[in-house]
Design a protein around this motif. Structure first.
Motif, PDB file in Angstrom:
ATOM      1  N   GLY A  31       0.856  -1.194   0.000  1.00  0.00           N
ATOM      2  CA  GLY A  31       0.000   0.000   0.000  1.00  0.00           C
ATOM      3  C   GLY A  31       0.886   1.236   0.000  1.00  0.00           C
ATOM      4  O   GLY A  31       1.001   1.920  -1.004  1.00  0.00           O
ATOM      5  N   GLY A  32       1.519   1.485   1.141  1.00  0.00           N
ATOM      6  CA  GLY A  32       2.509   2.566   1.209  1.00  0.00           C
ATOM      7  C   GLY A  32       1.941   3.957   1.012  1.00  0.00           C
ATOM      8  O   GLY A  32       2.634   4.867   0.566  1.00  0.00           O
ATOM      9  N   ALA A  33       0.659   4.152   1.341  1.00  0.00           N
ATOM     10  CA  ALA A  33       0.046   5.472   1.153  1.00  0.00           C
ATOM     11  C   ALA A  33       0.732   6.519   2.020  1.00  0.00           C
ATOM     12  O   ALA A  33       1.268   6.199   3.086  1.00  0.00           O
ATOM     13  CB  ALA A  33      -1.428   5.396   1.532  1.00  0.00           C
ATOM     14  N   ASN A  34       0.710   7.743   1.559  1.00  0.00           N
ATOM     15  CA  ASN A  34       1.256   8.850   2.336  1.00  0.00           C
ATOM     16  C   ASN A  34       0.112   9.735   2.799  1.00  0.00           C
ATOM     17  O   ASN A  34      -0.714  10.159   1.992  1.00  0.00           O
ATOM     18  CB  ASN A  34       2.246   9.634   1.493  1.00  0.00           C
ATOM     19  CG  ASN A  34       3.430   8.763   1.106  1.00  0.00           C
ATOM     20  OD1 ASN A  34       4.035   8.113   1.943  1.00  0.00           O
ATOM     21  ND2 ASN A  34       3.731   8.711  -0.180  1.00  0.00           N
ATOM     22  N   VAL A  35       0.063   9.975   4.087  1.00  0.00           N
ATOM     23  CA  VAL A  35      -0.996  10.787   4.660  1.00  0.00           C
ATOM     24  C   VAL A  35      -0.927  12.207   4.101  1.00  0.00           C
ATOM     25  O   VAL A  35       0.161  12.720   3.852  1.00  0.00           O
ATOM     26  CB  VAL A  35      -0.843  10.797   6.194  1.00  0.00           C
ATOM     27  CG1 VAL A  35      -1.735  11.838   6.830  1.00  0.00           C
ATOM     28  CG2 VAL A  35      -1.154   9.419   6.740  1.00  0.00           C
ATOM     29  N   ALA A  36      -2.086  12.783   3.878  1.00  0.00           N
ATOM     30  CA  ALA A  36      -2.223  14.158   3.393  1.00  0.00           C
ATOM     31  C   ALA A  36      -1.892  14.335   1.920  1.00  0.00           C
ATOM     32  O   ALA A  36      -2.006  15.422   1.385  1.00  0.00           O
ATOM     33  CB  ALA A  36      -1.407  15.149   4.226  1.00  0.00           C
ATOM     34  N   LYS A  37      -1.468  13.264   1.274  1.00  0.00           N
ATOM     35  CA  LYS A  37      -1.269  13.352  -0.175  1.00  0.00           C
ATOM     36  C   LYS A  37      -2.268  12.390  -0.803  1.00  0.00           C
ATOM     37  O   LYS A  37      -2.388  11.254  -0.343  1.00  0.00           O
ATOM     38  CB  LYS A  37       0.131  12.866  -0.569  1.00  0.00           C
ATOM     39  CG  LYS A  37       1.281  13.660  -0.008  1.00  0.00           C
ATOM     40  CD  LYS A  37       2.540  13.215  -0.742  1.00  0.00           C
ATOM     41  CE  LYS A  37       3.778  13.345   0.111  1.00  0.00           C
ATOM     42  NZ  LYS A  37       4.963  12.769  -0.547  1.00  0.00           N
ATOM     43  N   PRO A  38      -2.955  12.803  -1.847  1.00  0.00           N
ATOM     44  CA  PRO A  38      -3.908  11.875  -2.467  1.00  0.00           C
ATOM     45  C   PRO A  38      -3.177  10.665  -3.056  1.00  0.00           C
ATOM     46  O   PRO A  38      -2.033  10.787  -3.503  1.00  0.00           O
ATOM     47  CB  PRO A  38      -4.555  12.697  -3.574  1.00  0.00           C
ATOM     48  CG  PRO A  38      -4.095  14.094  -3.411  1.00  0.00           C
ATOM     49  CD  PRO A  38      -2.900  14.101  -2.514  1.00  0.00           C
ATOM     50  N   LEU A  39      -3.848   9.525  -3.032  1.00  0.00           N
ATOM     51  CA  LEU A  39      -3.277   8.346  -3.685  1.00  0.00           C
ATOM     52  C   LEU A  39      -3.190   8.632  -5.179  1.00  0.00           C
ATOM     53  O   LEU A  39      -4.107   9.191  -5.763  1.00  0.00           O
ATOM     54  CB  LEU A  39      -4.176   7.139  -3.462  1.00  0.00           C
ATOM     55  CG  LEU A  39      -4.199   6.577  -2.040  1.00  0.00           C
ATOM     56  CD1 LEU A  39      -5.325   5.561  -1.886  1.00  0.00           C
ATOM     57  CD2 LEU A  39      -2.866   5.915  -1.712  1.00  0.00           C
TER      58      LEU A  39
ATOM     59  N   ASP B 104       3.606   8.877   7.331  1.00  0.00           N
ATOM     60  CA  ASP B 104       2.909   9.899   8.117  1.00  0.00           C
ATOM     61  C   ASP B 104       3.872  10.667   9.012  1.00  0.00           C
ATOM     62  O   ASP B 104       3.488  11.236  10.017  1.00  0.00           O
ATOM     63  CB  ASP B 104       1.823   9.232   8.989  1.00  0.00           C
ATOM     64  CG  ASP B 104       2.414   8.224   9.967  1.00  0.00           C
ATOM     65  OD1 ASP B 104       3.653   8.027   9.962  1.00  0.00           O
ATOM     66  OD2 ASP B 104       1.648   7.630  10.739  1.00  0.00           O
ATOM     67  N   TRP B 105       5.138  10.647   8.667  1.00  0.00           N
ATOM     68  CA  TRP B 105       6.123  11.198   9.591  1.00  0.00           C
ATOM     69  C   TRP B 105       7.153  12.041   8.870  1.00  0.00           C
ATOM     70  O   TRP B 105       8.146  12.441   9.429  1.00  0.00           O
ATOM     71  CB  TRP B 105       6.811  10.014  10.303  1.00  0.00           C
ATOM     72  CG  TRP B 105       7.267  10.274  11.698  1.00  0.00           C
ATOM     73  CD1 TRP B 105       8.472   9.912  12.228  1.00  0.00           C
ATOM     74  CD2 TRP B 105       6.557  10.901  12.758  1.00  0.00           C
ATOM     75  NE1 TRP B 105       8.546  10.267  13.542  1.00  0.00           N
ATOM     76  CE2 TRP B 105       7.374  10.883  13.897  1.00  0.00           C
ATOM     77  CE3 TRP B 105       5.283  11.495  12.857  1.00  0.00           C
ATOM     78  CZ2 TRP B 105       6.989  11.432  15.125  1.00  0.00           C
ATOM     79  CZ3 TRP B 105       4.897  12.027  14.075  1.00  0.00           C
ATOM     80  CH2 TRP B 105       5.758  11.990  15.193  1.00  0.00           C
ATOM     81  N   GLY B 106       6.907  12.256   7.603  1.00  0.00           N
ATOM     82  CA  GLY B 106       7.949  12.901   6.810  1.00  0.00           C
ATOM     83  C   GLY B 106       7.708  14.386   6.588  1.00  0.00           C
ATOM     84  O   GLY B 106       6.858  15.013   7.221  1.00  0.00           O
ATOM     85  N   LEU B 107       8.436  14.887   5.626  1.00  0.00           N
ATOM     86  CA  LEU B 107       8.436  16.311   5.322  1.00  0.00           C
ATOM     87  C   LEU B 107       7.054  16.845   4.945  1.00  0.00           C
ATOM     88  O   LEU B 107       6.749  18.008   5.200  1.00  0.00           O
ATOM     89  CB  LEU B 107       9.444  16.569   4.186  1.00  0.00           C
ATOM     90  CG  LEU B 107       9.637  18.023   3.769  1.00  0.00           C
ATOM     91  CD1 LEU B 107      10.129  18.870   4.938  1.00  0.00           C
ATOM     92  CD2 LEU B 107      10.620  18.104   2.602  1.00  0.00           C
ATOM     93  N   GLN B 108       6.200  15.970   4.372  1.00  0.00           N
ATOM     94  CA  GLN B 108       4.888  16.506   3.967  1.00  0.00           C
ATOM     95  C   GLN B 108       4.139  17.070   5.162  1.00  0.00           C
ATOM     96  O   GLN B 108       3.370  18.024   5.041  1.00  0.00           O
ATOM     97  CB  GLN B 108       4.056  15.467   3.194  1.00  0.00           C
ATOM     98  CG  GLN B 108       3.246  14.473   4.015  1.00  0.00           C
ATOM     99  CD  GLN B 108       3.995  13.169   4.230  1.00  0.00           C
ATOM    100  OE1 GLN B 108       5.227  13.157   4.282  1.00  0.00           O
ATOM    101  NE2 GLN B 108       3.289  12.075   4.376  1.00  0.00           N
ATOM    102  N   MET B 109       4.394  16.487   6.343  1.00  0.00           N
ATOM    103  CA  MET B 109       3.730  16.992   7.545  1.00  0.00           C
ATOM    104  C   MET B 109       4.256  18.388   7.899  1.00  0.00           C
ATOM    105  O   MET B 109       3.491  19.296   8.182  1.00  0.00           O
ATOM    106  CB  MET B 109       3.966  16.029   8.706  1.00  0.00           C
ATOM    107  CG  MET B 109       3.332  14.676   8.492  1.00  0.00           C
ATOM    108  SD  MET B 109       1.543  14.878   8.339  1.00  0.00           S
ATOM    109  CE  MET B 109       1.015  13.197   8.257  1.00  0.00           C
TER     110      MET B 109
ATOM    111  N   ILE C  73      -8.386  13.234   9.327  1.00  0.00           N
ATOM    112  CA  ILE C  73      -9.081  13.582   8.090  1.00  0.00           C
ATOM    113  C   ILE C  73      -8.642  12.685   6.940  1.00  0.00           C
ATOM    114  O   ILE C  73      -9.437  12.245   6.120  1.00  0.00           O
ATOM    115  CB  ILE C  73      -8.780  15.055   7.727  1.00  0.00           C
ATOM    116  CG1 ILE C  73      -9.504  15.960   8.722  1.00  0.00           C
ATOM    117  CG2 ILE C  73      -9.201  15.361   6.307  1.00  0.00           C
ATOM    118  CD1 ILE C  73      -9.310  17.424   8.418  1.00  0.00           C
ATOM    119  N   SER C  74      -7.348  12.404   6.916  1.00  0.00           N
ATOM    120  CA  SER C  74      -6.771  11.734   5.752  1.00  0.00           C
ATOM    121  C   SER C  74      -7.048  10.222   5.744  1.00  0.00           C
ATOM    122  O   SER C  74      -7.365   9.646   4.697  1.00  0.00           O
ATOM    123  CB  SER C  74      -5.271  11.999   5.750  1.00  0.00           C
ATOM    124  OG  SER C  74      -4.704  11.595   4.566  1.00  0.00           O
ATOM    125  N   ILE C  75      -6.939   9.599   6.902  1.00  0.00           N
ATOM    126  CA  ILE C  75      -7.038   8.136   6.935  1.00  0.00           C
ATOM    127  C   ILE C  75      -8.407   7.619   6.457  1.00  0.00           C
ATOM    128  O   ILE C  75      -8.444   6.701   5.631  1.00  0.00           O
ATOM    129  CB  ILE C  75      -6.640   7.575   8.313  1.00  0.00           C
ATOM    130  CG1 ILE C  75      -5.126   7.783   8.489  1.00  0.00           C
ATOM    131  CG2 ILE C  75      -6.980   6.091   8.444  1.00  0.00           C
ATOM    132  CD1 ILE C  75      -4.574   7.368   9.831  1.00  0.00           C
TER     133      ILE C  75
END
Ligand code: ARG
Length: 583
Positions: free
Chosen positions: A120-128, A161-166, A247-249
């Motif tokens: 899966g590897g989805a990134n939170v706050a970024k659309p799939l 969910d822990w990277g720069l996008q946050m 919101i994202s999950i």
């Protein structure tokens, strides 16, 4: 259940022994001359060298010792091959066992074992986006396959969910609404329960911040700092982070649900964070982690490396923990909580070096015990119909939802035009066919290879497609429904040559699944069911089924079709889709 090839090999080995030759020569293989026979044994040719006599003499002596009831053809042919065709009775007995055994008699190779599938590897706050399609589809299929073989399976989405996008979102939000309490370092009260943004705000904030980062160095630096402070536990930032997650999950879950992809665990990089300090300290203490140019690294090169394998970076010179660090810490958590026998990662193959590095570090340091297998299945890229990278009209990355919507609209038009179903059933039938088209279109390719996404071809009802497989299943279901109760009917001897071909195809279910499991290749299941569906359709086309007047013969044919349908349905369930009632 024992596989057919093993059964007839054992019988052949016994015949070699009974004829006075070494049993090990009795290996049977699927025939490479299907026009002559179904199975063959070439052992007499090798035996002849050892026993210094003519191979045909040995082959003839061995044939004498075989039980004629098992075969409709058993002959020794020059220069010393043994050609075999199974008897109808043999096949009848074997298929009846398959029909009545749990899961068609597939051996539970994974009983007592646990596997974690990281996909899966989805990134939170970024659309799939479309890059998330393959790991979701392939990972889900492999997980279901492992479960079918009796493994305790834990699918973990491993959210980014822990990277720069946050940090980017936090910084952008601060620019827009500096008055919010989250940014006031002296604020000690409770933060609002309501998030300061909606999902659609987030979908606009992230790309805006990401674009700004590229042109505004100061902004980028602040986003880095915010990320770091978030990781260190700054209260206000953690509160924003929680809002983003809340919101994202659900939105990610909604899209994965629409793909029939389900994770047992929704853990993420953030969940690995608490394990990092102790892990780093331990790796330092035991000399695995060393300082290099201001960073902390874990050298993993080996003398036999053909290409340079750089060290694994654990802590960057600015103090931030990175991808490798969270992945290693996640392994600590997984070993501690689940003690798996295997961890399988499904990601883009461009991440191969990263996994090579962390696997080495994990095994060498003992974070993962030596018996626990680590596998990275690196999948290829899905390109556009023209073979070029998939882009939207304006050159952006295509959202996964858009791709699903395009496929759904295309299939829906067919469903409506062909009046397959009406009214309230249209949506459900459309969704099932569209999912089959999408997933089979992907899974029928070797996972490691690139492929071209071709909506019209994938959604076609003929050819090697998901809808074709569904169509075959739906067709059998309708015959069975017209026949009446059929579930208890026993398998009979094949009523004609096409029935026999179908029976032989059915016997290959277990070997096909086992090969797919062992080589992480769902495409082998696709190839298997495509062949099986072909046998079903040929048989059905040339054999009167419901029109058959001999009731006994009719019941035998129905029982065979019923078994074929159950196997097809089980197979598509493993691939991750299901058949509608009508097509
Ligand atoms: N979130 C990552 C990405 O978008 C994929 C995560 C894959 N799993 C892992 N354990 N590294 O590239």
């Amino acid at each position: 259940m024992e596989k057919i090839l093993d059964i007839i090999t054992e019988k052949m080995q016994r015949a070699f022994a009974d004829a006075g030759y070494d049993a090990s020569f009795g290996r049977v293989t699927v025939s490479n001359r299907p026009d002559l026979c179904e199975y063959q044994c070439n052992g007499a040719l090798s035996a002849a060298k050892q026993y210094h006599c003519a191979p045909i003499q040995i082959a003839k002596a061995v044939v004498e010792k075989l039980d004629a009831n098992d075969y409709s053809l058993v002959e020794a042919v020059m220069p010393g091959f043994i050609n075999l065709k199974l008897s109808g009775l043999f096949l009848q007995n074997y298929l009846e066992q398959m029909r009545t055994a749990p899961d068609f008699g597939v051996e539970k190779l994974g009983a007592g074992k646990t596997i974690v599938v990281d996909y899966g590897g989805a990134n939170v706050a970024k659309p799939l986006h479309i890059g998330h399609l393959r790991p979701a589809i392939i990972g889900e299929a492999l997980k279901r396959l492992y479960a079918f073989f009796g493994y305790n399976t834990i699918g973990d989405v491993h959210l980014g969910d822990w990277g720069l996008q946050m940090g980017l979102i936090i910084t952008e939000l601060q620019e827009r609404q500096p008055e919010l309490p989250y940014f006031d370092p002296d604020y000690t009260g409770d933060y609002p329960a309501e998030p300061p943004f909606t999902l659609s705000d987030l979908e606009e904030i992230y790309p805006a911040a990401s674009a700004k980062k590229k042109v505004d160095q100061d902004f980028a630096a602040r986003a880095h700092t915010a990320t770091f402070e978030l990781q260190l536990g700054r209260r206000g930032y953690r509160a924003i982070w929680q809002h983003i997650m809340n919101i994202s999950i659900p939105d990610l879950r909604r899209i994965y649900d629409s793909l029939d992809v389900h994770f047992e665990k929704w853990l993420g990089e953030s969940d690995a964070d608490p394990y990092i300090p102790a892990m780093i300290q331990d790796l330092k203490d035991r000399g695995f982690a060393v300082e290099s140019e201001g960073a902390l690294v874990f050298p993993v090169a080996e003398a036999t490396d053909k290409k340079e394998v750089p060290p694994c970076i654990l802590v960057k010179s600015d103090g931030a923990a990175i991808y490798a660090t969270t992945d290693l810490a996640t392994m600590v958590q997984r070993m501690q909580d689940w003690n798996p026998d295997k961890i399988l990662y499904v990601t883009d193959k461009r991440q191969a070096l990263h996994f090579e590095q962390i696997f080495r570090a994990a095994h060498r340091s003992g974070i993962v015990k030596p018996e626990t297998e680590l596998e990275h299945l690196g999948h290829g890229t899905m390109n556009g119909k023209d073979g070029k990278p998939f882009k939207t009209r304006d050159g952006g990355v295509l959202r996964l939802e858009t791709l699903i919507a395009d496929m759904t609209a295309f299939v829906r038009a067919k469903v409506v035009e062909n009046r397959i179903v009406a009214g309230s059933e249209i949506d459900d039938t459309t969704a099932k066919i569209a999912l089959a088209a999408l997933k089979y279109g992907d899974l029928s390719n070797q996972p490691t290879k690139d492929y071209n996404f071709d909506l019209e071809r994938f959604a076609a009802f003929e050819g090697n497609t998901g809808p074709y497989i569904l169509y075959t299943i739906v067709r059998i279901k309708s015959i069975l429904a017209k026949y009446g109760p059929w579930e208890q009917l026993p398998i009979q001897e094949p009523s004609n040559a096409l029935a026999k071909d179908l029976m032989i195809a059915i016997t290959k279910f277990d070997p096909a699944l086992e090969s797919a499991l062992k080589s992480s290749a769902p495409n082998l299941i696709c190839a298997y069911i495509y062949d099986l569906a072909g046998c079903v359709n040929k048989f059905y086309h040339d054999t009167p089924i419901l029109k058959e007047e001999d009731e006994n013969l009719k019941a035998g044919n129905i029982a065979l079709l019923g078994l074929a349908k159950n196997i097809l349905e089980t197979s598509i369930h493993l691939l991750g889709f299901s058949a509608p009632e009508k097509m």
